[in-house]
Design an enzyme around this catalytic site. Structure first.
Site, mmCIF file in Angstrom:
data_model
loop_
_atom_site.group_PDB
_atom_site.id
_atom_site.type_symbol
_atom_site.label_atom_id
_atom_site.label_comp_id
_atom_site.label_asym_id
_atom_site.label_seq_id
_atom_site.Cartn_x
_atom_site.Cartn_y
_atom_site.Cartn_z
ATOM 1 N N SER A 30 10.607 -46.819 2.636
ATOM 2 C CA SER A 30 11.095 -45.457 2.667
ATOM 3 C C SER A 30 12.428 -45.372 3.405
ATOM 4 O O SER A 30 12.544 -45.846 4.538
ATOM 5 C CB SER A 30 10.055 -44.555 3.340
ATOM 6 O OG SER A 30 10.491 -43.228 3.370
ATOM 7 N N GLY A 31 13.418 -44.782 2.772
ATOM 8 C CA GLY A 31 14.743 -44.668 3.377
ATOM 9 C C GLY A 31 15.683 -45.790 3.041
ATOM 10 O O GLY A 31 16.811 -45.824 3.536
ATOM 11 N N THR A 52 15.886 -44.085 -4.405
ATOM 12 C CA THR A 52 16.184 -42.965 -5.306
ATOM 13 C C THR A 52 17.655 -42.941 -5.680
ATOM 14 O O THR A 52 18.016 -42.717 -6.841
ATOM 15 C CB THR A 52 15.774 -41.642 -4.635
ATOM 16 O OG1 THR A 52 14.388 -41.696 -4.285
ATOM 17 C CG2 THR A 52 16.009 -40.472 -5.564
ATOM 18 N N ASN A 69 11.233 -41.742 7.258
ATOM 19 C CA ASN A 69 12.195 -41.134 6.337
ATOM 20 C C ASN A 69 11.903 -39.646 6.231
ATOM 21 O O ASN A 69 10.756 -39.225 6.129
ATOM 22 C CB ASN A 69 12.094 -41.796 4.948
ATOM 23 C CG ASN A 69 13.158 -41.289 4.001
ATOM 24 O OD1 ASN A 69 14.114 -40.637 4.416
ATOM 25 N ND2 ASN A 69 13.006 -41.587 2.725
ATOM 26 N N SER A 81 10.792 -38.852 1.989
ATOM 27 C CA SER A 81 10.073 -39.980 1.415
ATOM 28 C C SER A 81 9.323 -39.542 0.167
ATOM 29 O O SER A 81 8.634 -38.520 0.162
ATOM 30 C CB SER A 81 9.086 -40.547 2.442
ATOM 31 O OG SER A 81 8.309 -41.568 1.871
ATOM 32 N N SER A 82 9.473 -40.317 -0.904
ATOM 33 C CA SER A 82 8.728 -40.043 -2.135
ATOM 34 C C SER A 82 7.286 -40.490 -1.940
ATOM 35 O O SER A 82 7.022 -41.668 -1.696
ATOM 36 C CB SER A 82 9.353 -40.790 -3.316
ATOM 37 O OG SER A 82 10.669 -40.376 -3.529
ATOM 38 N N GLY A 142 7.639 -49.262 -1.406
ATOM 39 C CA GLY A 142 7.580 -50.667 -1.034
ATOM 40 C C GLY A 142 6.373 -50.967 -0.163
ATOM 41 O O GLY A 142 5.541 -50.108 0.146
ATOM 42 N N GLU A 175 4.052 -51.451 2.885
ATOM 43 C CA GLU A 175 3.988 -50.663 4.110
ATOM 44 C C GLU A 175 3.038 -51.311 5.107
ATOM 45 O O GLU A 175 1.948 -51.763 4.732
ATOM 46 C CB GLU A 175 3.521 -49.224 3.810
ATOM 47 C CG GLU A 175 4.542 -48.416 3.022
ATOM 48 C CD GLU A 175 4.134 -46.967 2.871
ATOM 49 O OE1 GLU A 175 3.001 -46.624 3.280
ATOM 50 O OE2 GLU A 175 4.934 -46.166 2.351
#
Length: 1522
Positions: A161-162, A166, A214, A217-218, A441, A443
């Site tokens: 995340s981050g 995207t 993030n 974050s998606s 990704g 985690e």
């Protein structure tokens, strides 16, 4: 990740050592202590380490700025990969390859120069790996593979995340849209990429949330499938989503947040008030975390963006309101609390506040509040005997509430995704597509729950796919090089996948089994896991918890907490929930919950496993990916603070492990990690065996001999590369270091000897020089005295002559200036006197006339007043006498008779007054008729002005406004005429008043006075009308001025001159145009006009064929026009050549048009015929011959038109009042003459007044010249581009004795590529000069060609690292010297400023070939070495430079830091700061420039071709020659 060791450590060896804070640090071997090695780190710290814990380090790589492909590293190991990424990140090179894998490090700053259209154009069609690493290169490789192989592709973007997943996805889609375009669609001109990206704010609002790492974050996976048609154009797209984190709706932890849409709705203002919403802290689903706002983000603004995205996607306002009403209902639903009821295991609403939220939720969902309460607090169980209603306790009711909230939100999100897909549109006929996977990704947090387990499971699946792809790439590389690779071991993670998903005893199967039993807990789940997988190497117990378990993933071990596994895996579909919301009065909410089938509605609960459903989605995704060719992008987050230029090594190393990059390195290490081309290998290690280099020219044989002599084994020799096992390159480098050490000692010995001898020679030479200098000084002093004396005499002679000449010139110029001033002053005074005299005479005449008219009117009014007074006095006197006589007897009859006589007299007078009044009315009517005639004439003038303005399309609106004002004035005048008609009615009233004269004489007097007043009022009104007409006259004058100015704006029509395409296909040039213009030749007799109708006085003379019939005359006219068209067609189609450098075709066409009076015609089609004929010839002819030929002819014809045509302005009349009636003044004709008259350049030809068709023809011809020039330029660039691609990089040269002999000079590089460019320029120049193209056009053309050479070479230099070398700089510099020689030989007349156009590449190459770059400051580089280059371009060259010849270094680190600081500052200010140059596609000249540059042409002095004798219409040319 240890590397197999075949490396020999010795004192001074460069190594990498492990470090707790920085992961790896650079170190040097200092000593050996037993089995350990003492190393000294870069900070001076001494550390003991085991040899197997050290990794070799290439000291030469430190001098470079990293490599763009990890496979090029000398030592492919973990610290080298990390160090290379750090070096490139410091230089803002955020992209790096690892074979075919792209690693993208988030810069956390704007880098707009990397993503503009020009950069996309550079990567379009470029082979993968040829240019610098970029996400565009990956996208282009996938697109080219899809087009060439006809197979679908996929691009997998992963990272934590981050990390920028995207944004990377957006860039990939942007590039695919750029290269693929879009098929035409009705009513929507937005691209698929635009539509998908426009939906991003919507998906981010409903699917993104703040996490620990993030802010955006998606919380779902996204697979964008871009579909292409058979032509490779984008035809549709689809978005698939995976594993939305549903539990986040009802449960969050601090400092995370719920989904953005909830906070946006709370900050929406009026909408929030409408739904009874307030601050997020008031709602249970939001206040579990104290973080309500994001730094730098306004929830209110984001709400507006979400609404705009909904509008773009096509969500109606009713659906939008229903969506946000549903969100508000979820928030109110979360605030419903329960307390124990009166019955056992029952629950009721806790308090009034909960009741309010219950009512609000029911209102927002548009359902019954009692039914909602019953649904949450009870369950219905169906049995054979009937339905049993079971009450739920508080915990079960809360769980039911949360389940309802999660279900509503999940279905709402699915509805949004489906709506977006319908809006974007899908192509069911598409056979190939490119899928872009943007997924979470790997985690690993302090606490890892069910979501992390699913995410890591997905990453294990993707990693297996990734390993297979990497291994496949390795196999393809080995097969391509034709080496043996059968024994290489494949690394797999299938055991982890079996542990998770294998049935019947996988973790997911055991979890589903536990969820099926209501009494299962996480303790029982953990017990089963440990019982079944007690001996599994990938799973183990934790030390401090009985329920946690640790799993060894490919990226490392992760500890999972199982407390919430069962609850989060359960996804019960409660029938009561579905029935409740399907019965909602809101169609939107009811549509989210369609009616359940009868079988499923029998059970109150329908169990659905989240993990099983996710496994199925994942399996479908893997099947999709398996059917495509994958491409990988690994995004890396450099630091946790989201700050630029901060590189946290431990975090990045963890991400590289999670992203599989180090796994790919491990796969490479299992085979042959070190690969070098034969030329690179021989360049680096040939010095180990110098005796082998002189005996063979085959680099492969040399490489084999080197490896055999050094007794290395297990290497492979491919077709173009040598493959070495891990550790072998270290042994080679150790031997190389020893050889270099001994060579350095030898060089030092020789150098010291050289210095000592040099000092002796220099001292001896200094003594000789000193003696020679003293003697030279004496001789120079004597010579200087004599030279000064002679110079003084010469200076005196020339100064005296100059003073006398300058005095004479000044006196002569002053005399001429005085004479011209006096004569001009006298003429001006005479002209002004005459002008004032005429003006005074006119003023006097008008004033006397006005004064006389006023006196006459005043006298007439006075006479009438006196008459009226005198008659009144006589009448009164007679009245008194009659009264006296009336008293007398017998006088009545006499009085009666007298009264009858008086009545007759008054009647006669009345008739007289009537006749006078009628005469006055007639005079007024005559004056009114004059006004009407004036109005009609003015209307005619306005109509003429209107017709003139029709031809000037850009001023039509202004003229229309003026005409509307004129019509308003006209209507005002008509109203005044109506008032005059009213005067007639008043006269009739006066007539009736006279009939009543018997009753009252005083009434007649009052009527006469009233009539006089009304007449005066009418006269005053007429004066006002006159003033208004004068205002109208001024408006018409201003209109005339504006129309005359339109002539200067005719250049606007130049853009439209060549835009009209032929209306039909033409089989032949003459036939087609004859058919096209046949309508102009066959008009009806009443409407037919001469095609070349001339407005000259000869038009009034009867034609000689007056006696012929109309049909005969029409036939002759059509035949004559047909012959004219055939002649022009033949002149355009055939190559008539040149006479004394003058184009024959242009001169003949001009003479014919001049003789036929075509330039003076108001209406003609011949000009369009000529322009379309030229365009047709340009299409069908040989471009190398036709384009230069017609550039010469068209420019000559344009010059003739420009110099010999003059434009007549439109005529505007102004009315003036004279002698009681309006008269029109004469028109003022403004003639715009040729600009050559003002500069004293006349060609002796008479000027003609041109009409609109001729003016339009000149503009069309100008556009035609520009078009031909642009075609020639574009063709030259097209032919030159492949030659320039070969010239930017020095070719490889053969190795032999001459190239490596120490006593010889370096071998000259072949310059055949540059010679081909010189030959191309020579052929271009010969073609242009053979067609007598004016030197002005050749100069402009050559200048733009050299500008193109500069742009292409400079951009290639900045995009390809192998071009930024010292030897390549020398090669390009020698080629530029050849171009300089060509420019000198071509002379300035044809070459112009071409050498200055190469400024960028000359300065860049000059910077490459200087030796002391490290000593140069930034100020010296910017001002002295590269003044034309920007800081960004200098920074790019400095960071990409490497010396492959002498080993010199680039600029110092201080200079690089200064440039980086400047760039970071500029990134915030500039919108576009690309380091690439843009090609200039503009036309570098205007019509005036052509006039000034091209010499005069006499069209009459040519020899007509022989075929002209066949045409009667051009006999005048033949007679003129005779």
């Amino acid at each position: 990740m240890p590397e197999p060791k075949i490396m020999n450590l010795r004192k001074g060896s460069k190594v990498w050592a492990e470090d707790r804070d920085s992961a790896w640090v650079a170190a040097e071997v200092a000593d050996f202590v037993g089995k350990q090695v003492r190393v000294v780190t870069a900070t001076g710290k001494k550390v003991l380490a085991l040899p197997e814990k050290l990794h070799p380090r290439d000291a030469d790589d430190e001098e470079h700025n990293g490599v763009d492909d990890m496979t090029k590293l000398t030592y492919l190991n973990e610290p080298e990969v990390l160090y290379n990424l750090e070096r490139r990140y410091e230089l803002n090179d955020i992209y790096t390859y690892t074979g075919s894998i792209l690693i993208a490090v988030n810069p956390f700053t704007k880098l707009p120069h990397l993503y503009n259209v020009h950069m996309m154009d550079q990567y379009k069609g470029a082979p993968f790996g040829q240019l610098s690493p970029h996400v565009f290169a990956v996208a282009d490789a996938s697109f080219r593979a899809m087009i060439n192989e006809g197979k679908s592709q996929s691009i997998l973007v992963s990272g934590e995340s981050g990390a920028g997943k995207t944004e990377t996805t957006k860039l990939i889609m942007q590039y695919l849209t750029y290269v693929g375009g879009r098929t035409a669609s009705a009513g929507d001109d937005r691209t698929v990429e635009q539509q998908v990206l426009e939906s991003n704010p919507l998906l981010e609002a409903f699917g993104n949330a703040r996490t620990v790492r993030n802010d955006n974050s998606s919380r779902f996976g996204k697979f964008v499938e871009i579909q292409f048609d058979a032509n490779g154009r984008i035809s549709g797209a689809a978005i698939r989503t995976y594993l939305l984190e549903r539990s986040r709706v009802v449960q969050i932890t601090d400092p995370e947040r719920n989904y953005h849409c909830f906070y946006q709705l709370c900050a929406s203002g009026r909408d929030a008030e409408k739904y009874n919403l307030g601050h997020p802290s008031l709602f249970h689903y939001l206040n579990q975390s104290k973080t309500y706002e994001l730094e730098g983000v306004s929830s209110a603004d984001e709400y507006l963006k979400t609404r705009r995205a909904m509008d773009i996607v096509g969500i109606s306002s009713e659906d939008q309101e229903a969506i946000f009403r549903t969100l508000a209902g979820i928030l109110h639903l979360g605030n419903i609390e329960f307390s124990p009821g009166k019955e056992h295991d029952s629950s009721v609403i806790k308090d009034q506040k909960s009741g309010f939220h219950m009512q609000m939720a029911a209102n927002l969902f548009m359902c019954d509040v009692d039914l909602l309460l019953a649904t949450l607090s009870t369950r219905t169980i169906q049995t054979r005997e009937g339905n049993i209603v079971k009450a739920l306790d508080c915990n079960a009711a809360i769980a039911s509430r949360d389940a309802l909230a999660k279900t509503i939100y999940a279905r709402l999100f699915d509805w949004l995704v489906d709506k977006i897909n319908r809006s974007v549109g899908q192509d069911p006929n598409s056979r190939v597509q490119i899928g872009v996977l943007d997924i979470y990704g790997f985690e690993c947090f302090e606490r890892n729950s069910f979501e992390q387990f699913c995410i890591n499971f997905a990453n294990e699946k993707l990693q297996q796919h990734f390993n297979e792809h990497v291994f496949k790439m390795e196999q393809e590389e080995y097969s391509k090089e034709e080496i043996n690779w059968s024994y290489i071991e494949f690394i797999d993670n299938q055991d982890v996948l079996d542990l998770i998903e294998k049935k019947p005893i996988g973790i997911i199967a055991l979890l589903d089994e536990a969820c099926m039993f209501p009494k299962s807990t996480h303790e029982t789940l953990s017990t089963k896991l440990f019982q079944h997988f007690r001996s599994h190497p990938r799973l183990e117990k934790t030390k401090f918890s009985e329920t946690d378990f640790k799993m060894a993933h490919y990226a490392g071990k992760v500890t999972y907490q199982t407390e919430t596994f069962i609850d989060k895996n359960r996804d019960y579909v409660v029938v009561e929930h579905c029935n409740l919301l399907s019965s909602s009065r809101c169609p939107f909410v009811a549509g989210l919950f369609p009616s359940l089938p009868e079988e499923s509605s029998r059970s109150s609960y329908k169990f659905s496993s989240v993990s099983s459903r996710f496994k199925q989605q994942l399996q479908a995704l893997m099947e999709t990916l398996s059917s495509t060719e994958p491409h990988y992008v690994r995004c890396v987050k450099p630091n946790s603070l989201n700050r630029p230029q901060k590189f946290e090594k431990l975090s990045i190393l963890h991400q590289l492990r999670c992203g599989g990059v180090l796994e790919a390195v491990r796969i490479s290490l299992a085979g042959y990690p070190t690969r070098r081309s034969y030329s690179e290998f021989v360049d680096r290690f040939g010095l180990l065996v110098p005796d082998l280099l002189d005996g063979s020219y085959d680099e492969k044989v040399i490489t084999h001999n080197i490896l055999q002599k050094l007794k290395l084994e297990n290497f492979q020799l491919g077709r173009t590369k040598v493959f070495l096992r891990a550790g072998q390159i270290g042994s080679l480098d150790s031997r190389r270091s020893e050889v270099l050490d001994s060579a350095a000692k030898c060089i030092q010995h020789r150098f010291r000897t050289f210095i000592a001898r040099k000092d002796f020679v220099s001292v001896r030479a200094a003594a000789c020089d000193l003696q020679a200098y003293c003697r030279g000084c004496l001789a120079r002093m004597l010579y200087e005295v004599k030279r000064k004396a002679m110079a003084a005499i010469i200076m005196q002679k020339y100064s005296r002559g100059w003073l006398i000449r300058s005095g004479y010139v000044k006196e002569r110029a002053a005399a001429v200036a005085i004479q011209s001033s006096i004569r001009g002053f006298a003429v001006r005074q005479k002209f002004l006197y005459g002008k004032k005299h005429r003006a005074a005479t006119l003023i006097q005449a008008r004033w006397r006339m006005h004064k006389f008219r006023l006196a006459l009117r005043h006298h007439q009014a006075s006479v009438i007043a006196i008459q009226c007074l005198w008659r009144r006095k006589l009448a009164r006197r007679e009245l008194r006498r009659l009264k006296q006589e009336a008293n007398e007897a017998g006088a009545l009859r006499m009085a009666k008779n007298k009264l009858e006589k008086q009545l007759e007299d008054l009647t006669w007078r009345l008739h007289l007054e009537k006749r006078l009044r009628v005469s006055n009315d007639e005079a007024k009517l005559a004056e009114i008729s004059k006004f009407q005639k004036t109005l009609e004439s003015m209307n005619l003038e306005l109509d003429a002005a209107k017709l003139a303005t029709i031809n000037e399309c850009n001023k039509n609106a202004v003229l229309q406004t003026q005409l509307e004002l004129s019509m308003k004035e006209k209507s005002a005048l008509e109203r005044e005429l109506v008032s005059v008609a009213e005067l007639k009615k008043e006269n009739a009233q006066l007539k009736s008043a006279l009939d009543t004269l018997e009753s009252k004489n005083s009434a007649l007097e009052l009527a006469l006075v009233k009539a006089q007043k009304e007449s005066d009022a009418a006269i005053e009104k007429l004066r006002q009308v006159e003033e208004k007409w004068f205002q109208l006259q001024e408006n018409v004058k201003s209109l005339e001025t504006r129309i005359s100015n339109l002539e200067e704006e005719n250049h606007i029509l130049r853009q439209k001159a060549l835009s009209v395409s032929p209306k039909s296909n033409r089989s032949g040039l003459v036939k087609s145009f004859s058919e096209k213009y046949s309508s102009a030749l066959a008009l009806p007799n009443s409407e037919r006009k001469h095609v070349f109708d001339s407005p000259t006085p000869t038009k009034l003379i009867l034609p000689f064929s007056h006696g012929l019939s109309e049909s005969r005359r029409t036939k002759l006219t059509a035949e004559r026009h047909q012959e004219n068209f055939e002649l022009l067609s033949r002149c355009i189609r055939e190559d008539l050549g040149f006479k004394d450098g003058k184009p024959v075709a242009a001169c003949i066409v001009y003479n014919c048009l001049l003789h036929w009076h075509a330039f003076e015609s108001e209406r003609t089609a011949i000009f369009d015929y000529i322009i379309e004929g030229i365009n047709e010839v340009l299409k069908v002819g040989d471009e190398n011959i036709t384009l230069p030929y017609w550039l010469s002819n068209a420019s000559a014809l344009l010059c003739l038109l420009q110099r010999n045509l003059r434009t007549t302005g439109f005529l505007i009349a102004a009315g003036q009042r004279s002698s009681g009636a309006s008269a029109l003044t004469t028109r003022v004709v403004q003639t715009i003459k040729s600009p050559f008259k003002h500069i004293g350049f006349e060609d002796g030809l008479s000027h003609m007044e041109a009409r609109y068709p001729a003016i339009l023809f000149k503009q069309q011809l100008t556009a035609c010249v520009e078009k031909i020039f642009g075609l020639i330029r574009d063709n030259i660039k097209k032919e030159l581009s492949p030659l320039l691609g070969l010239c930017i990089q020095a070719p490889k040269i053969a190795r032999g004795k001459s190239s490596r002999s120490p006593g010889n000079a370096p071998q000259q590089l072949p310059s055949s590529q540059w010679e081909s460019i010189i030959k191309f320029l020579d052929s271009l120049m010969s073609r242009l000069r053979a067609n007598h193209v004016p030197s002005f056009f050749i100069r402009k053309l050559v200048t733009q060609v050299f500008s193109f050479i500069n742009i292409q070479l400079f951009n290639s230099l900045l995009l390809r690292r192998e071009c930024c070398t010292f030897s390549n700089g020398e090669y390009v510099k020698s080629g530029l010297a050849d171009l300089e020689k060509w420019i000198v030989n071509a002379k300035e007349e044809y070459a112009g400023t071409s050498w200055h156009e190469l400024n960028y590449i000359r300065q860049a190459v000059g910077f490459l070939v200087i030796h002391q770059k490290r000593k140069k400051s930034l100020e010296e580089i910017r001002q002295d070495l590269c003044p034309a280059l920007t800081v960004r371009q200098i920074y790019r060259i400095s960071t990409m430079y490497w010396d492959d010849k002498y080993g010199t270094q680039s600029v110092s680190n201080d200079v690089v830091a200064q440039m980086r600081e400047i760039l970071n500052r500029d990134n915030q200010n500039l919108t576009s700061n690309s380091f690439l140059l843009d090609d200039d596609l503009s036309i570098p000249f205007s019509t005036e420039d052509i006039d000034m540059a091209i010499p005069s042409i006499d069209p009459s002095d040519i020899e007509p071709p022989s075929f002209l004798s066949e045409y009667s219409c051009v006999q005048f040319l033949i007679q003129h020659q005779k």
